[in-house]
Design a protein around this motif. Sequence first.
Motif, PDB file in Angstrom:
ATOM      1  N   GLY A  16       0.837  -1.361  -0.152  1.00 42.90           N
ATOM      2  CA  GLY A  16      -0.182   0.158   0.014  1.00 42.90           C
ATOM      3  C   GLY A  16       0.821   1.223   0.157  1.00 42.90           C
ATOM      4  N   ARG A  17       0.362   2.177   0.297  1.00 44.65           N
ATOM      5  CA  ARG A  17       0.929   3.546   0.108  1.00 44.65           C
ATOM      6  C   ARG A  17       0.482   4.572   1.498  1.00 44.65           C
ATOM      7  N   SER A  18       1.559   5.264   1.836  1.00 42.86           N
ATOM      8  CA  SER A  18       1.202   6.246   3.068  1.00 42.86           C
ATOM      9  C   SER A  18       1.807   7.636   2.641  1.00 42.86           C
ATOM     10  N   ARG A  19       0.551   8.309   3.244  1.00 46.41           N
ATOM     11  CA  ARG A  19       0.949   9.899   2.957  1.00 46.41           C
ATOM     12  C   ARG A  19       2.366  10.515   3.406  1.00 46.41           C
ATOM     13  N   ARG A  20       2.586  11.389   2.939  1.00 45.02           N
ATOM     14  CA  ARG A  20       3.569  12.304   3.651  1.00 45.02           C
ATOM     15  C   ARG A  20       3.350  12.763   4.997  1.00 45.02           C
ATOM     16  N   LYS A  21       2.191  13.049   5.264  1.00 47.99           N
ATOM     17  CA  LYS A  21       1.635  13.415   6.688  1.00 47.99           C
ATOM     18  C   LYS A  21       1.718  12.601   7.645  1.00 47.99           C
ATOM     19  N   GLU A  22       1.339  11.143   7.193  1.00 49.75           N
ATOM     20  CA  GLU A  22       1.372   9.736   8.214  1.00 49.75           C
ATOM     21  C   GLU A  22       2.924   9.704   8.443  1.00 49.75           C
ATOM     22  N   THR A  66       8.023   3.535   6.115  1.00 46.54           N
ATOM     23  CA  THR A  66       9.022   4.123   5.013  1.00 46.54           C
ATOM     24  C   THR A  66       8.891   3.397   3.629  1.00 46.54           C
ATOM     25  N   VAL A  67       8.459   2.202   3.710  1.00 45.79           N
ATOM     26  CA  VAL A  67       8.289   1.608   2.354  1.00 45.79           C
ATOM     27  C   VAL A  67       7.042   1.912   1.948  1.00 45.79           C
ATOM     28  N   ARG A  68       6.050   2.132   2.451  1.00 47.96           N
ATOM     29  CA  ARG A  68       4.752   2.389   2.201  1.00 47.96           C
ATOM     30  C   ARG A  68       4.957   3.884   1.474  1.00 47.96           C
ATOM     31  N   ARG A  69       5.426   4.709   2.286  1.00 48.31           N
ATOM     32  CA  ARG A  69       5.897   6.118   1.893  1.00 48.31           C
ATOM     33  C   ARG A  69       6.674   6.145   0.272  1.00 48.31           C
ATOM     34  N   LEU A  70       7.644   5.406   0.183  1.00 53.70           N
ATOM     35  CA  LEU A  70       8.188   4.828  -1.183  1.00 53.70           C
ATOM     36  C   LEU A  70       7.348   4.695  -2.203  1.00 53.70           C
ATOM     37  N   HIS A  71       6.484   3.859  -1.612  1.00 55.43           N
ATOM     38  CA  HIS A  71       5.312   3.137  -2.705  1.00 55.43           C
ATOM     39  C   HIS A  71       4.362   4.499  -3.277  1.00 55.43           C
ATOM     40  N   ASP A  72       4.451   5.343  -2.158  1.00 53.56           N
ATOM     41  CA  ASP A  72       3.349   6.486  -2.822  1.00 53.56           C
ATOM     42  C   ASP A  72       3.865   7.483  -3.710  1.00 53.56           C
ATOM     43  N   ILE A  73       5.389   7.525  -3.629  1.00 53.20           N
ATOM     44  CA  ILE A  73       5.853   8.116  -4.956  1.00 53.20           C
ATOM     45  C   ILE A  73       6.257   7.233  -6.139  1.00 53.20           C
ATOM     46  N   ASP A  74       5.586   6.017  -6.015  1.00 53.03           N
ATOM     47  CA  ASP A  74       5.896   4.928  -7.167  1.00 53.03           C
ATOM     48  C   ASP A  74       7.191   4.675  -7.266  1.00 53.03           C
ATOM     49  N   ARG A  75       7.986   4.337  -6.048  1.00 53.25           N
ATOM     50  CA  ARG A  75       9.199   3.405  -5.981  1.00 53.25           C
ATOM     51  C   ARG A  75       8.965   2.244  -5.241  1.00 53.25           C
ATOM     52  N   SER A  76       9.950   1.503  -5.517  1.00 51.25           N
ATOM     53  CA  SER A  76       9.788   0.353  -4.987  1.00 51.25           C
ATOM     54  C   SER A  76      10.278   0.315  -3.595  1.00 51.25           C
ATOM     55  N   GLY A  77       9.910  -0.458  -2.583  1.00 52.28           N
ATOM     56  CA  GLY A  77      10.450  -0.518  -1.189  1.00 52.28           C
ATOM     57  C   GLY A  77      11.877  -0.601  -0.908  1.00 52.28           C
ATOM     58  N   LEU A  97      11.346  11.123   0.301  1.00 52.08           N
ATOM     59  CA  LEU A  97      10.478  11.022   1.507  1.00 52.08           C
ATOM     60  C   LEU A  97       9.851  12.355   1.600  1.00 52.08           C
ATOM     61  N   VAL A  98      10.339  13.230   0.944  1.00 52.56           N
ATOM     62  CA  VAL A  98       9.527  14.880   1.048  1.00 52.56           C
ATOM     63  C   VAL A  98       8.870  14.965  -0.137  1.00 52.56           C
ATOM     64  N   GLN A  99       8.980  14.277  -1.348  1.00 51.46           N
ATOM     65  CA  GLN A  99       8.361  14.398  -2.359  1.00 51.46           C
ATOM     66  C   GLN A  99       6.851  14.174  -2.583  1.00 51.46           C
ATOM     67  N   ASP A 100       5.830  14.712  -2.837  1.00 53.20           N
ATOM     68  CA  ASP A 100       4.400  14.774  -2.865  1.00 53.20           C
ATOM     69  C   ASP A 100       4.278  13.272  -3.687  1.00 53.20           C
ATOM     70  N   GLY A 101       3.196  12.560  -3.096  1.00 50.72           N
ATOM     71  CA  GLY A 101       2.791  11.427  -3.540  1.00 50.72           C
ATOM     72  C   GLY A 101       2.389  11.384  -5.085  1.00 50.72           C
ATOM     73  N   GLN A 102       2.502  10.438  -5.819  1.00 51.93           N
ATOM     74  CA  GLN A 102       1.854  10.313  -7.203  1.00 51.93           C
ATOM     75  C   GLN A 102       0.500  10.563  -7.149  1.00 51.93           C
ATOM     76  N   ALA A 103      -0.210  11.506  -8.137  1.00 51.15           N
ATOM     77  CA  ALA A 103      -1.694  11.637  -8.056  1.00 51.15           C
ATOM     78  C   ALA A 103      -2.159  10.326  -8.824  1.00 51.15           C
ATOM     79  N   GLY A 104      -3.383  10.056  -8.206  1.00 52.30           N
ATOM     80  CA  GLY A 104      -4.153   8.922  -8.842  1.00 52.30           C
ATOM     81  C   GLY A 104      -3.602   7.458  -8.241  1.00 52.30           C
ATOM     82  N   HIS A 105      -3.990   6.547  -8.906  1.00 54.63           N
ATOM     83  CA  HIS A 105      -3.716   5.194  -8.777  1.00 54.63           C
ATOM     84  C   HIS A 105      -2.384   5.118  -9.276  1.00 54.63           C
ATOM     85  N   ASN A 106      -1.536   4.014  -8.593  1.00 55.64           N
ATOM     86  CA  ASN A 106      -0.405   3.517  -9.106  1.00 55.64           C
ATOM     87  C   ASN A 106      -0.232   2.120  -8.785  1.00 55.64           C
TER      88      ASN A 106
END
Length: 117
Positions: A16-22, A66-77, A97-106
């Motif tokens: 899954g994915r985790s937001r920057r805020k989380e 951290t792995v879920r945060r990397l997933h949010d920017i569409d990078r492998s854990g 880790l400071v980048q905004d997550g990818q918009a939409g579904h990845n």
Amino acid sequence: MEWYLEVLKKYAVFAGRSRRKEYWMFCLFNLIVAVLLAIVEGAMNSPGVLGLLYSLFVLLPALAVTVRRLHDIDRSGWWIFISLIPVVGSIILLVFLVQDGQAGHNQYGANPKDLVA
């Protein structure tokens, strides 16, 4: 506090994915707890056992978020291992880790910002 508890509820969930805020709220709360434990241990003149136990307790949730945060920017854990490269690796991971997550579904799931209303 709710962000911290949310990460602990997903104790070993690497999917899954985790937001920057989380992610950053979890880091902030960890920092606050670590400082408080250091103050208590310093006042008690203890060898740091409480801090060590706390660190072990949050190790797996920290890796998972951290792995879920990397997933949010569409990078492998697996990109978490870039931090093993002295200095440069940690800087690169921080930039990720400071980048905004990818918009939409990845490939790792739906955008967590869309799930929170």
